[in-house]
Enzyme design. Sequence first.
Site, PDB file in Angstrom:
ATOM      1  N   PHE A 184      -8.376  14.093  -4.879  1.00 50.07           N
ATOM      2  CA  PHE A 184      -9.810  13.951  -5.166  1.00 50.07           C
ATOM      3  C   PHE A 184     -10.112  12.699  -5.993  1.00 50.07           C
ATOM      4  O   PHE A 184     -11.229  12.537  -6.471  1.00 50.07           O
ATOM      5  CB  PHE A 184     -10.324  15.192  -5.909  1.00 50.07           C
ATOM      6  CG  PHE A 184     -10.133  16.464  -5.123  1.00 50.07           C
ATOM      7  CD1 PHE A 184     -11.030  16.824  -4.132  1.00 50.07           C
ATOM      8  CD2 PHE A 184      -9.028  17.271  -5.346  1.00 50.07           C
ATOM      9  CE1 PHE A 184     -10.845  17.978  -3.387  1.00 50.07           C
ATOM     10  CE2 PHE A 184      -8.836  18.432  -4.610  1.00 50.07           C
ATOM     11  CZ  PHE A 184      -9.747  18.788  -3.626  1.00 50.07           C
ATOM     12  N   GLY A 303     -30.425   4.964  -2.574  1.00 45.86           N
ATOM     13  CA  GLY A 303     -30.035   3.576  -2.354  1.00 45.86           C
ATOM     14  C   GLY A 303     -29.844   3.279  -0.885  1.00 45.86           C
ATOM     15  O   GLY A 303     -30.440   3.934  -0.030  1.00 45.86           O
ATOM     16  N   CYS A 310     -13.787   7.279   2.828  1.00 49.21           N
ATOM     17  CA  CYS A 310     -13.632   8.741   2.925  1.00 49.21           C
ATOM     18  C   CYS A 310     -14.849   9.490   3.456  1.00 49.21           C
ATOM     19  O   CYS A 310     -14.711  10.290   4.384  1.00 49.21           O
ATOM     20  CB  CYS A 310     -13.242   9.306   1.564  1.00 49.21           C
ATOM     21  SG  CYS A 310     -11.579   8.817   1.092  1.00 49.21           S
ATOM     22  N   ARG A 377     -13.966  -0.728   3.113  1.00 50.04           N
ATOM     23  CA  ARG A 377     -14.033   0.101   4.309  1.00 50.04           C
ATOM     24  C   ARG A 377     -15.381   0.817   4.386  1.00 50.04           C
ATOM     25  O   ARG A 377     -15.792   1.466   3.437  1.00 50.04           O
ATOM     26  CB  ARG A 377     -12.873   1.109   4.316  1.00 50.04           C
ATOM     27  CG  ARG A 377     -11.531   0.434   4.571  1.00 50.04           C
ATOM     28  CD  ARG A 377     -10.380   1.405   4.490  1.00 50.04           C
ATOM     29  NE  ARG A 377     -10.054   1.775   3.119  1.00 50.04           N
ATOM     30  CZ  ARG A 377      -9.014   2.543   2.779  1.00 50.04           C
ATOM     31  NH1 ARG A 377      -8.226   3.001   3.720  1.00 50.04           N
ATOM     32  NH2 ARG A 377      -8.775   2.822   1.523  1.00 50.04           N
TER      33      ARG A 377
HETATM   34  P1  NAD Z   1      -4.648   3.269   2.537  1.00 53.69           P
HETATM   35  O1  NAD Z   1      -5.031   2.761   3.875  1.00 53.69           O
HETATM   36  O2  NAD Z   1      -5.064   2.527   1.324  1.00 53.69           O
HETATM   37  O3  NAD Z   1      -3.060   3.440   2.460  1.00 53.69           O
HETATM   38  C1  NAD Z   1      -2.306   4.006   3.478  1.00 53.69           C
HETATM   39  C2  NAD Z   1      -0.916   3.362   3.428  1.00 53.69           C
HETATM   40  O4  NAD Z   1      -0.082   4.043   4.349  1.00 53.69           O
HETATM   41  C3  NAD Z   1      -0.912   1.895   3.831  1.00 53.69           C
HETATM   42  O5  NAD Z   1      -0.284   1.133   2.824  1.00 53.69           O
HETATM   43  C4  NAD Z   1      -0.101   1.873   5.128  1.00 53.69           C
HETATM   44  O6  NAD Z   1       0.660   0.689   5.302  1.00 53.69           O
HETATM   45  C5  NAD Z   1       0.795   3.084   4.927  1.00 53.69           C
HETATM   46  N1  NAD Z   1       1.364   3.610   6.163  1.00 53.69           N
HETATM   47  C6  NAD Z   1       0.768   3.775   7.371  1.00 53.69           C
HETATM   48  N2  NAD Z   1       1.651   4.272   8.252  1.00 53.69           N
HETATM   49  C7  NAD Z   1       2.814   4.465   7.587  1.00 53.69           C
HETATM   50  C8  NAD Z   1       4.095   4.957   7.954  1.00 53.69           C
HETATM   51  N3  NAD Z   1       4.328   5.377   9.200  1.00 53.69           N
HETATM   52  N4  NAD Z   1       5.061   4.983   7.029  1.00 53.69           N
HETATM   53  C9  NAD Z   1       4.826   4.564   5.766  1.00 53.69           C
HETATM   54  N5  NAD Z   1       3.638   4.085   5.349  1.00 53.69           N
HETATM   55  C10 NAD Z   1       2.638   4.037   6.258  1.00 53.69           C
HETATM   56  O7  NAD Z   1      -5.180   4.772   2.491  1.00 53.69           O
HETATM   57  P2  NAD Z   1      -5.706   5.570   1.213  1.00 53.69           P
HETATM   58  O8  NAD Z   1      -7.078   5.136   0.882  1.00 53.69           O
HETATM   59  O9  NAD Z   1      -4.664   5.567   0.173  1.00 53.69           O
HETATM   60  O10 NAD Z   1      -5.838   7.036   1.836  1.00 53.69           O
HETATM   61  C11 NAD Z   1      -4.689   7.798   2.155  1.00 53.69           C
HETATM   62  C12 NAD Z   1      -5.136   9.215   2.463  1.00 53.69           C
HETATM   63  O11 NAD Z   1      -5.718   9.802   1.289  1.00 53.69           O
HETATM   64  C13 NAD Z   1      -6.209   9.319   3.539  1.00 53.69           C
HETATM   65  O12 NAD Z   1      -6.014  10.471   4.296  1.00 53.69           O
HETATM   66  C14 NAD Z   1      -7.497   9.423   2.743  1.00 53.69           C
HETATM   67  O13 NAD Z   1      -8.505  10.105   3.441  1.00 53.69           O
HETATM   68  C15 NAD Z   1      -7.053  10.221   1.550  1.00 53.69           C
HETATM   69  N6  NAD Z   1      -7.848  10.005   0.340  1.00 53.69           N
HETATM   70  C16 NAD Z   1      -8.253   8.757   0.002  1.00 53.69           C
HETATM   71  C17 NAD Z   1      -8.986   8.559  -1.164  1.00 53.69           C
HETATM   72  C18 NAD Z   1      -9.467   7.182  -1.563  1.00 53.69           C
HETATM   73  O14 NAD Z   1     -10.316   7.087  -2.446  1.00 53.69           O
HETATM   74  N7  NAD Z   1      -8.983   6.107  -0.959  1.00 53.69           N
HETATM   75  C19 NAD Z   1      -9.289   9.645  -1.992  1.00 53.69           C
HETATM   76  C20 NAD Z   1      -8.834  10.910  -1.634  1.00 53.69           C
HETATM   77  C21 NAD Z   1      -8.115  11.081  -0.456  1.00 53.69           C
END
Ligand code: NAD
Length: 481
Positions: A184, A303, A310, A377
């Site tokens: 979260f 806004g 997300c 994004r």
């Molecule tokens: P991100 O795109 O920043 O990072 C994902 C990483 O995974 C990348 O570095 C990519 O190179 C790596 N990756 C992809 N395929 C791979 C593989 N086969 N082996 C190893 N590494 C691999 O994504 P994020 O923002 O960190 O989000 C990750 C997850 O967490 C998503 O499901 C997202 O919905 C969830 N999430 C994100 C947030 C946020 O604020 N960004 C908050 C809560 C939940």
Amino acid sequence: MEVCVVGTGYVGLVTGTCLAYLGRSVVCVDIDERKIQALREGQSPIYEPGLQPLIASGQQRGMLRFSTDLEASVRESEIIFIAVGTPPLPSGRANLAAVEAVARSIGRALDWERRRVIVNKSTVPIGSGNWVEMLVKEGLSENAAYQERLALAARAESPAPPASRRLPAFRPEDLFLVASNPEFLREGSAIADTFYPDRIVIGASEAHATERLRALYEPIIEQTFSPPPSAPRPAECAAVPVVTTDLASAEMIKYAANAFLATKISFANEIANICERVGADIKEVVRGFGLDGRIGPQFLNAGVGWGGSCFGKDVSALIDIAQEYHYEPALLRSTVEVNRRQRQVAVQKLQETLKIIKGKTIGLLGLAFKPETDDLRDAPALEIARQLSDMGARVKAYDPIAVEACRANYPELKLEYAASAAALAEDCDAVVVVTEWDEFRHLDLCQLAEVMRAKVIIDGRNVLDREAVEQAGFVYRGVGR
Ligand code: NAD
């Protein structure tokens, strides 16, 4: 406790770094070699306040390592987080290709030295816990050492004993368990959100998985660690509640939370649009109804719409899940539709104020989808920039942090980047506040007025002091005011 975090993005890198700070031995894995190389050299590939020094101290203490070798990292760990991206497919469904690849690789890498807990931290559709379990088992069937061991055992005990009497380590469920532990954290305050979460959600079908995750998070649950200087403990933070539940409910909690937050903003925007027509001020209205304890004042800022990696993807994925089960999610669809329309508001206000857009110079204050991050994004700024360029405007942009990310990831945008808000304003017919960076609350309005061609400010986040802006001679247009 040895931990492997697969996926070193916003979630994986912050999670791994914070766990290393708490004394866990962490290896962060990614397929992106350049990212891993940069991290080994102590450089964070993302902008997140307070993260860089925590990475450095984790590395110096030998608690935080970075690797591209997934299989070796899995073998040396007890708890394996899957934290890869789950971006939307054009249909809205979550793209689980990365989760699938990682789950199979984990199966190929498992040995029988200890029982692993594989944890879905990525946001994944309901049922993914069971699906990951199936994929890991499929990976086990390609795991040469495991298959060899099975064959040896079968030869030693021929005919093979029934499954219930087999040696424990040969049954897949004794090698690993799958749990859900949705994340979260918010970009921009990710470190504090990790150390001081509102709750920790653990979904699992076996108590062992829940117990190991509770043990992993114990310093956070009990708040027994000394806070890092960059993330002091808030005065009100006591023990953190843990929600232990089944896999499907844990997966749904994450979607429900994001869908509710997105709906709250879309609701505020809908009320803002009505306010604008009837002559009310959304800021006053939210102040009044947000004080109701059942509603709360947060996430009601009107806004130019919500964005980020997300909300859009998670609401779309939830719509897709509902459809798969023949349920028509009317409210969720409206949440998305109101936001789609809200993204047009800035351009509409420019058209109403400037009339002709073609040939005009418009400055965008802010590119990131929200302050304190370089994440672009699904950022509203990208869409506003595209619309204005398509309409024949010259578009300039300034963001305190996200310019380099924008230049690198969106080269097709015909943007002229400025080095400051003042430089952005030069020759502009209007500027639009798109991201509520703190520095935009304190703009030097006199300086802006001197260098702009026409004095128009569209306050797409309602962060400026309307009276001060108008006193400086500007036409001010907020949202819902
Ligand atoms: P991100 O795109 O920043 O990072 C994902 C990483 O995974 C990348 O570095 C990519 O190179 C790596 N990756 C992809 N395929 C791979 C593989 N086969 N082996 C190893 N590494 C691999 O994504 P994020 O923002 O960190 O989000 C990750 C997850 O967490 C998503 O499901 C997202 O919905 C969830 N999430 C994100 C947030 C946020 O604020 N960004 C908050 C809560 C939940």
